[in-house]
Design a protein around this motif. Structure first.
Motif, short mmCIF file in Angstrom:
data_model
loop_
_atom_site.label_atom_id
_atom_site.label_comp_id
_atom_site.label_asym_id
_atom_site.label_seq_id
_atom_site.Cartn_x
_atom_site.Cartn_y
_atom_site.Cartn_z
N ALA A 65 10.54 2.27 -2.88
CA ALA A 65 10.32 3.71 -2.69
C ALA A 65 9.99 4.39 -4.01
O ALA A 65 10.43 3.94 -5.07
CB ALA A 65 11.56 4.35 -2.07
N HIS A 66 9.18 5.42 -3.91
CA HIS A 66 8.94 6.32 -5.04
C HIS A 66 9.61 7.65 -4.71
O HIS A 66 9.51 8.12 -3.57
CB HIS A 66 7.44 6.57 -5.22
N VAL A 67 10.25 8.23 -5.70
CA VAL A 67 10.93 9.52 -5.50
C VAL A 67 10.65 10.41 -6.70
O VAL A 67 10.70 9.96 -7.85
CB VAL A 67 12.46 9.34 -5.34
N LEU B 135 6.98 3.31 0.06
CA LEU B 135 7.26 4.61 0.67
C LEU B 135 7.49 5.65 -0.42
O LEU B 135 8.54 5.68 -1.05
CB LEU B 135 8.50 4.51 1.57
N ASP B 136 6.48 6.48 -0.66
CA ASP B 136 6.63 7.56 -1.63
C ASP B 136 7.12 8.78 -0.85
O ASP B 136 6.34 9.41 -0.13
CB ASP B 136 5.30 7.82 -2.33
N PHE B 137 8.42 9.09 -1.00
CA PHE B 137 9.01 10.15 -0.19
C PHE B 137 8.55 11.54 -0.62
O PHE B 137 8.50 12.46 0.20
CB PHE B 137 10.54 10.03 -0.19
N ALA B 138 8.18 11.70 -1.89
CA ALA B 138 7.62 12.99 -2.33
C ALA B 138 6.25 13.19 -1.67
O ALA B 138 5.93 14.28 -1.19
CB ALA B 138 7.50 13.01 -3.85
N HIS B 139 5.47 12.13 -1.64
CA HIS B 139 4.15 12.20 -0.99
C HIS B 139 4.28 12.50 0.51
O HIS B 139 3.52 13.29 1.06
CB HIS B 139 3.40 10.88 -1.18
N LEU B 140 5.24 11.84 1.14
CA LEU B 140 5.43 12.05 2.58
C LEU B 140 5.74 13.52 2.86
O LEU B 140 5.20 14.12 3.79
CB LEU B 140 6.56 11.14 3.09
N THR C 180 0.86 -1.17 0.00
CA THR C 180 0.00 0.00 0.00
C THR C 180 0.91 1.23 0.00
O THR C 180 1.89 1.31 0.73
CB THR C 180 -0.93 0.03 1.23
N GLU C 181 0.55 2.19 -0.85
CA GLU C 181 1.42 3.35 -1.04
C GLU C 181 1.17 4.45 -0.01
O GLU C 181 0.02 4.72 0.36
CB GLU C 181 1.22 3.91 -2.46
N LEU C 182 2.24 5.06 0.41
CA LEU C 182 2.17 6.27 1.21
C LEU C 182 1.69 7.38 0.26
O LEU C 182 2.36 7.69 -0.71
CB LEU C 182 3.56 6.58 1.75
N CYS D 14 11.46 6.25 -9.92
CA CYS D 14 11.33 7.70 -10.11
C CYS D 14 10.00 8.01 -10.78
O CYS D 14 9.69 7.49 -11.85
CB CYS D 14 12.48 8.22 -10.97
N GLU D 15 9.22 8.87 -10.14
CA GLU D 15 7.90 9.25 -10.66
C GLU D 15 7.86 10.72 -11.06
O GLU D 15 6.82 11.37 -10.95
CB GLU D 15 6.83 8.97 -9.62
N SER D 16 8.99 11.25 -11.52
CA SER D 16 8.99 12.62 -12.04
C SER D 16 8.12 12.68 -13.29
O SER D 16 7.80 11.65 -13.87
CB SER D 16 10.42 13.05 -12.36
ZN LIG Z 1 4.06 7.17 -5.88
#
Ligand SMILES: [Zn+2]
Ligand SMILES: [Zn+2]
Length: 284
Positions: free
Chosen positions: A220-222, A181-186, A152-154, A263-265
């Motif tokens: 992780a997503h960044v 862990l989506d660090f941009a979302h966090l 499950t995504e953050l 990477c989700e840029s």
């Molecule tokens: Zn994401």
């Protein structure tokens, strides 16, 4: 969790097909592009629905194996395991199962999705509902002998289920479930978690709650991100955002994190930003 292929370090890749993939931007071509530029993984995006045919999935699997590119899959956005409408909950469960089935046929090692929204029920009830639905999904995957990690995504908005605490809690409660862990979302969700100290503290919390295995198989997503009071507005190129990605990479390195960094840029810089992350990490 898929344990038959261990990851010795961090693998860098893109969420979805890289932008400069010739000629028709198929998933198979995308895998070729990932390998060509020196990236190591790709997240197959089923975000508009699981429309890929089983035949294409087996071509994807073959292409990925041949190119040495590791895969994960992202489920549809149209998922809400906390809907007040039981039909929508059922449809959401089915979409997650389809993601797992087709993902597995592609050779994906894990699936990630946004579990739902708080709605009128509020965070506590959302957690209860999502936990029940997710346990049923895991039971079905077990019956079908589909072993992959389910994440499950953050999430980036304060109205969405998926705070750091929630994704860790549900992972600790249901065997086989892990966090994405989506660090941009966090950062967007809280306005914080943008310094080395804060980012290492996240990794330490993950280890405390889920054990060292969670840092040895991190997903992780960044990306860069634009945000306001209620969280995420849109993803941005890393260098146009305020996100201190080098501090995050330093935290990964110092805690010897292993796993997938997706990477989700935005599309136009997706592979450039993935390479920027990879090279920045290697130069530390
Ligand atoms: Zn994401
Ligand atoms: Zn996502």
């Amino acid at each position: 969790m898929n344990m038959d292929r261990t990851t010795r370090s961090l693998l860098f890749g893109t969420g979805g097909i890289p932008k400069r993939t010739p000629p028709l931007r198929s998933t198979v071509d995308g895998i070729g592009r990932i390998a060509e530029v020196g990236l190591e993984c790709m997240e197959v995006e089923f975000v508009q629905g699981v429309k890929m045919s089983p035949a294409t999935a087996s071509q994807v699997r073959e292409a990925a194996q041949k190119a040495g590119v590791r895969l994960t899959a992202h489920g549809p956005y149209a998922i809400n395991l906390n809907s007040a409408d039981p039909v929508k909950v059922q449809e959401s469960k089915e979409r997650i199962l389809q993601t797992a089935r087709r993902g597995k046929e592609c050779g994906a090692e894990s699936i990630v999705f946004h579990a739902g929204f708080y709605g009128d029920a509020g965070p506590k009830e959302a957690h209860r509902m999502i936990k029940v639905a997710l346990a049923e999904i895991m039971e079905e995957l077990r019956k079908e002998k589909l072993s992959l990690s389910v994440r499950t995504e953050l999430t980036g908005k304060v109205t969405d289920y998926g705070s750091l605490e929630e994704v860790l809690r549900i992972a600790s409660e249901i065997p086989g479930v892990a966090p994405c862990l989506d660090f941009a979302h966090l950062h967007a969700r809280t306005g914080r978690f943008n310094t080395y100290a804060e980012l290492t503290s996240v990794l330490d919390i993950v280890e405390t709650e889920l054990g060292r295995v969670a840092l040895d198989s991190l997903h992780a997503h960044v990306s860069g991100i634009e945000y306001a009071k209620h969280g995420e507005k849109k993803h941005l190129p890393l260098q146009e955002s305020d996100f201190h990605y080098v501090e995050l990479l330093r935290a990964f390195k110092d805690r010897s994190v292993k796993g997938f960094i997706i990477c989700e840029s935005p599309d136009e810089v997706k592979e450039d930003d993935a390479l920027l992350l990879q090279r920045s990490f290697q130069s530390l």
